[in-house]
Scaffold this motif. Structure first.
Motif: not given
Ligand SMILES: Cc1cn([C@H]2C[C@H](O)[C@@H](COP(=O)(O)OP(=O)(O)OP(=O)(O)O)O2)c(=O)[nH]c1=O
Length: 188
Positions: A3-23
């Motif tokens: 779980i990414l404890a964040s509202a930041s769209p940038r943090r979501r994009e960075l985790l998505t970029q590396i292929g991480c599966e998260f909510i």
């Protein structure tokens, strides 16, 4: 499950970029605003991750916090356009540091680290500062600028991690996850 404890769209994009599966689930913590930049970002990252982990048993929770600093003077997100203008005037023509604290929490265990990147901003004219602040891009960004956005043209040089400036130091996070035994990405 991560779980990414964040509202930041940038943090979501960075985790998505590396292929991480998260909510993701934004935290609603009251952020610490005093102390050295390093201490402050580490404390806030842990507060964010800890709050979400408290209600999600057996899940890996990632929290992060980013500030801009000139030495020990800390700049968070601006309150309004006028505040953004005053921050940009201070950053114009000098080097500053961007700190991001990261925390990983799993039940009652936690791991922490931080990253710092030196950023050199060009001398900005009053017109450039006012036009940029009026674009609205400043408002949800620490230090009132976005290296990944329109203000990329103001950044002369960086020394350190780029993803750290955008809000999540990916190498440090990967290393922290490996140390803790959390699979950030599926490895072959
Ligand atoms: C310096 C800089 C900061 N930022 C952003 C990253 C963060 O989203 C923000 C700093 O604010 P934070 O308080 O770290 O994070 P947030 O409020 O956006 O999200 P949350 O607390 O829910 O995780 O500034 C950029 O996007 N680009 C930049 O160049």
């Amino acid at each position: 499950m991560i779980i990414l404890a964040s509202a930041s769209p940038r943090r979501r994009e960075l985790l998505t970029q590396i292929g991480c599966e998260f909510i993701f689930e934004p935290s609603e913590t009251e952020e610490v605003k005093t102390g050295s930049p390093k201490k402050l970002v580490c404390e806030n990252a842990l507060l964010k991750a800890g709050q979400i982990a408290a209600t999600h048993k057996d899940m890996w929770v990632i929290g992060a916090d980013t500030v801009v600093a000139i030495g020990e003077e800390v700049y968070g997100k601006p309150a309004d356009e006028a505040d953004a203008i005053s921050m940009l005037r201070k950053l114009s023509g000098r080097s500053h540091q961007v700190y991001t604290g990261i925390a990983l929490v799993y039940n009652d265990k936690y791991w922490q680290d931080f990253s710092v990147t030196e950023v050199e901003m060009a001398v900005l004219t009053e017109k450039e500062i006012e036009r940029y602040a009026a674009s609205g891009e400043s408002l949800d960004k620490a230090g009132s600028y976005a290296i990944q956005g329109k203000s990329a043209v103001f950044i002369k040089k960086i020394d350190g991690s780029y993803s750290n400036v955008v809000g999540l130091p990916l190498h440090k996070l990967y290393a922290l996850c490996k140390k803790a035994g959390c699979n950030l990405i599926e490895e072959n």
